[in-house]
Write a protein that holds these residues in place. Structure first.
Motif, PDB file in Angstrom:
ATOM      1  N   HIS A 117       0.816  -1.212   0.000  1.00  0.00           N
ATOM      2  CA  HIS A 117       0.000   0.000   0.000  1.00  0.00           C
ATOM      3  C   HIS A 117       0.849   1.262   0.000  1.00  0.00           C
ATOM      4  O   HIS A 117       2.071   1.219   0.182  1.00  0.00           O
ATOM      5  N   ILE A 118       0.171   2.387  -0.183  1.00  0.00           N
ATOM      6  CA  ILE A 118       0.747   3.695   0.096  1.00  0.00           C
ATOM      7  C   ILE A 118      -0.160   4.377   1.120  1.00  0.00           C
ATOM      8  O   ILE A 118      -1.375   4.129   1.164  1.00  0.00           O
ATOM      9  N   ASP A 119       0.440   5.203   1.973  1.00  0.00           N
ATOM     10  CA  ASP A 119      -0.312   5.905   3.009  1.00  0.00           C
ATOM     11  C   ASP A 119      -0.734   7.280   2.509  1.00  0.00           C
ATOM     12  O   ASP A 119       0.044   7.973   1.840  1.00  0.00           O
ATOM     13  N   ILE A 120      -1.959   7.673   2.853  1.00  0.00           N
ATOM     14  CA  ILE A 120      -2.517   8.958   2.416  1.00  0.00           C
ATOM     15  C   ILE A 120      -2.916   9.761   3.649  1.00  0.00           C
ATOM     16  O   ILE A 120      -3.804   9.357   4.396  1.00  0.00           O
ATOM     17  N   PHE A 121      -2.258  10.909   3.843  1.00  0.00           N
ATOM     18  CA  PHE A 121      -2.446  11.698   5.059  1.00  0.00           C
ATOM     19  C   PHE A 121      -3.165  13.011   4.779  1.00  0.00           C
ATOM     20  O   PHE A 121      -2.753  13.776   3.897  1.00  0.00           O
ATOM     21  N   PRO A 122      -4.232  13.303   5.548  1.00  0.00           N
ATOM     22  CA  PRO A 122      -4.881  14.615   5.426  1.00  0.00           C
ATOM     23  C   PRO A 122      -4.090  15.676   6.183  1.00  0.00           C
ATOM     24  O   PRO A 122      -3.496  15.400   7.227  1.00  0.00           O
ATOM     25  N   GLN A 123      -4.080  16.887   5.650  1.00  0.00           N
ATOM     26  CA  GLN A 123      -3.411  18.005   6.296  1.00  0.00           C
ATOM     27  C   GLN A 123      -4.466  18.989   6.800  1.00  0.00           C
ATOM     28  O   GLN A 123      -5.256  19.510   6.021  1.00  0.00           O
ATOM     29  N   ASP A 124      -4.467  19.207   8.110  1.00  0.00           N
ATOM     30  CA  ASP A 124      -5.454  20.085   8.726  1.00  0.00           C
ATOM     31  C   ASP A 124      -4.787  21.297   9.359  1.00  0.00           C
ATOM     32  O   ASP A 124      -3.586  21.292   9.652  1.00  0.00           O
ATOM     33  N   TYR A 125      -5.587  22.322   9.592  1.00  0.00           N
ATOM     34  CA  TYR A 125      -5.088  23.524  10.250  1.00  0.00           C
ATOM     35  C   TYR A 125      -4.826  23.244  11.731  1.00  0.00           C
ATOM     36  O   TYR A 125      -5.528  22.442  12.370  1.00  0.00           O
ATOM     37  N   LEU A 126      -3.809  23.916  12.250  1.00  0.00           N
ATOM     38  CA  LEU A 126      -3.387  23.766  13.638  1.00  0.00           C
ATOM     39  C   LEU A 126      -3.377  25.121  14.330  1.00  0.00           C
ATOM     40  O   LEU A 126      -3.230  26.161  13.671  1.00  0.00           O
ATOM     41  N   PRO A 127      -3.504  25.139  15.659  1.00  0.00           N
ATOM     42  CA  PRO A 127      -3.414  26.424  16.369  1.00  0.00           C
ATOM     43  C   PRO A 127      -2.066  27.105  16.124  1.00  0.00           C
ATOM     44  O   PRO A 127      -1.026  26.439  16.083  1.00  0.00           O
ATOM     45  N   ASP A 128      -2.074  28.413  15.980  1.00  0.00           N
ATOM     46  CA  ASP A 128      -0.836  29.161  15.790  1.00  0.00           C
ATOM     47  C   ASP A 128      -0.031  29.247  17.088  1.00  0.00           C
ATOM     48  O   ASP A 128       1.199  29.209  17.068  1.00  0.00           O
ATOM     49  N   ASP A 129      -0.730  29.348  18.197  1.00  0.00           N
ATOM     50  CA  ASP A 129      -0.070  29.441  19.496  1.00  0.00           C
ATOM     51  C   ASP A 129       0.515  28.086  19.891  1.00  0.00           C
ATOM     52  O   ASP A 129      -0.182  27.066  19.869  1.00  0.00           O
ATOM     53  N   LYS A 130       1.796  28.066  20.264  1.00  0.00           N
ATOM     54  CA  LYS A 130       2.485  26.806  20.554  1.00  0.00           C
ATOM     55  C   LYS A 130       1.842  26.038  21.710  1.00  0.00           C
ATOM     56  O   LYS A 130       1.655  24.823  21.630  1.00  0.00           O
ATOM     57  N   LEU A 131       1.486  26.735  22.793  1.00  0.00           N
ATOM     58  CA  LEU A 131       0.890  26.055  23.944  1.00  0.00           C
ATOM     59  C   LEU A 131      -0.474  25.459  23.583  1.00  0.00           C
ATOM     60  O   LEU A 131      -0.790  24.325  23.957  1.00  0.00           O
ATOM     61  N   GLU A 132      -1.265  26.236  22.859  1.00  0.00           N
ATOM     62  CA  GLU A 132      -2.578  25.732  22.428  1.00  0.00           C
ATOM     63  C   GLU A 132      -2.404  24.560  21.470  1.00  0.00           C
ATOM     64  O   GLU A 132      -3.150  23.572  21.525  1.00  0.00           O
ATOM     65  N   ARG A 133      -1.413  24.653  20.575  1.00  0.00           N
ATOM     66  CA  ARG A 133      -1.153  23.579  19.619  1.00  0.00           C
ATOM     67  C   ARG A 133      -0.720  22.301  20.340  1.00  0.00           C
ATOM     68  O   ARG A 133      -1.197  21.207  20.027  1.00  0.00           O
ATOM     69  N   THR A 134       0.162  22.433  21.321  1.00  0.00           N
ATOM     70  CA  THR A 134       0.622  21.264  22.078  1.00  0.00           C
ATOM     71  C   THR A 134      -0.541  20.603  22.822  1.00  0.00           C
ATOM     72  O   THR A 134      -0.670  19.377  22.831  1.00  0.00           O
ATOM     73  N   LYS A 135      -1.385  21.417  23.410  1.00  0.00           N
ATOM     74  CA  LYS A 135      -2.557  20.899  24.126  1.00  0.00           C
ATOM     75  C   LYS A 135      -3.482  20.155  23.170  1.00  0.00           C
ATOM     76  O   LYS A 135      -3.988  19.063  23.478  1.00  0.00           O
ATOM     77  N   PHE A 136      -3.680  20.746  21.988  1.00  0.00           N
ATOM     78  CA  PHE A 136      -4.545  20.112  20.980  1.00  0.00           C
ATOM     79  C   PHE A 136      -3.952  18.794  20.503  1.00  0.00           C
ATOM     80  O   PHE A 136      -4.659  17.785  20.379  1.00  0.00           O
ATOM     81  N   LEU A 137      -2.658  18.760  20.233  1.00  0.00           N
ATOM     82  CA  LEU A 137      -2.016  17.539  19.745  1.00  0.00           C
ATOM     83  C   LEU A 137      -2.054  16.432  20.788  1.00  0.00           C
ATOM     84  O   LEU A 137      -2.190  15.249  20.449  1.00  0.00           O
ATOM     85  N   LYS A 138      -1.953  16.780  22.055  1.00  0.00           N
ATOM     86  CA  LYS A 138      -2.061  15.781  23.126  1.00  0.00           C
ATOM     87  C   LYS A 138      -3.477  15.186  23.170  1.00  0.00           C
ATOM     88  O   LYS A 138      -3.650  13.992  23.414  1.00  0.00           O
ATOM     89  N   LYS A 139      -4.456  16.032  22.909  1.00  0.00           N
ATOM     90  CA  LYS A 139      -5.841  15.547  22.875  1.00  0.00           C
ATOM     91  C   LYS A 139      -6.039  14.603  21.691  1.00  0.00           C
ATOM     92  O   LYS A 139      -6.707  13.563  21.813  1.00  0.00           O
ATOM     93  N   ILE A 140      -5.438  14.948  20.549  1.00  0.00           N
ATOM     94  CA  ILE A 140      -5.490  14.077  19.375  1.00  0.00           C
ATOM     95  C   ILE A 140      -4.823  12.744  19.680  1.00  0.00           C
ATOM     96  O   ILE A 140      -5.349  11.671  19.342  1.00  0.00           O
TER      97      ILE A 140
END
Length: 278
Positions: A117-140
């Motif tokens: 197979h080949i892997d297909i990855f969606p690209q989504d928008y992320l928070p601009d703020d680093k702390l908010e982004r880190t918190k969001f990625l941990k939730k993901i």
């Protein structure tokens, strides 16, 4: 008895999949790009990284959502493995050749279920703020763990036996809570991944990446694309590939040390027998 595939056969099948995907995207005005090690390989080796056998592609979410139904309706050898079509324990799609089959004692998510197979990855928008982004990625990450735990033996998958042993116990509470709810958890995770898409933030990436917070890029690099050589194929990539590759790999044109030029693939690939098709 199934015949194990040679490395050359596996790569030929992967290139066939990529060539077909490229044609589908061009015919339907869908832009995509090589991603990760495949984009690195196209720049540094004009194809596969010699010790790495993967092919990864990435699409902006709007293109990804346009592509998934097209691939889902295909008939024949090329098939899509995707949570809206199959039980799936990861939050990206795999496009595979049904003439082949994957066997792996370590990967219980896909053992016997898909092929080369080949892997297909969606690209989504992320928070601009680093702390908010880190918190969001941990939730993901937390919800990705829940998705991986919706089935057994899938939830014990790991590259090493001791990872599998540890996950049997560490993910057991998640399995008890979420088993049998694969589609429900996958849908919830997919919606969470798109949380910031309506805000059109400045950062974009695959939000469940193994690179965690290294995988965030200026959103504008996903606006312009061009052709690039990958082995004997002409495929697509983002024009600003240098921004992407430097963010993930640093000095990406420099070869790693010999000791690190290792294929960590723990899959075995076989040709299916005619009466073994799914």
């Amino acid at each position: 008895m199934k015949k194990e595939m040679t490395k050359s056969e596996v790569r030929n099948v992967q290139l066939g999949l990529l060539d077909f995907l490229d044609k589908i995207c061009r015919e339907n005005d869908i832009e995509y790009s090589l991603a990760g090690g495949s984009l690195l390989g196209s720049e540094r080796h004009q194809g596969f990284i010699p010790w790495d056998g993967d092919i990864d592609v990435m699409l902006r979410r709007d293109y990804y959502e346009k592509l998934m139904p097209i691939l889902s309706e295909l008939e024949g050898n090329y098939q899509l493995h995707y949570y809206k079509k199959n039980i799936d324990y990861q939050n990206y799609a795999k496009f595979y050749d049904d003439r082949t089959i994957l066997k792996s004692f370590r990967d219980q998510m896909y053992d016997g279920r898909i092929g080369v197979h080949i892997d297909i990855f969606p690209q989504d928008y992320l928070p601009d703020d680093k702390l908010e982004r880190t918190k969001f990625l941990k939730k993901i990450f937390k919800m990705s763990e829940a998705l991986a735990s919706t089935g057994f033996p899938a939830y014990i998958s790991g590259t090493k036996w001791y990872y599998q042993f540890a996950r049997f116990f560490l993910r057991l509470p998640l399995f008890i809570k979420h088993h049998g709810k694969n589609r429900e958890v996958a849908e919830e995770l997919d919606q969470l991944m798109q949380k910031y898409d309506s805000q059109k933030t400045k950062e974009v990436g695959f939000v469940s990446s193994k690179y965690f917070d290294k995988e965030h890029f200026p959103s504008e690099i996903f606006n312009d694309y061009e052709d690039i050589k990958f082995e004997d194929l002409k495929v697509r990539k983002i024009k600003q590939h240098k921004v992407y590759l430097k963010q993930l790999f640093g000095d990406y044109m420099k070869l790693p040390a010999k000791k690190d030029q290792v294929d960590h693939d723990f899959y075995h690939w076989f040709w299916r027998e005619e009466n073994d098709r799914v």
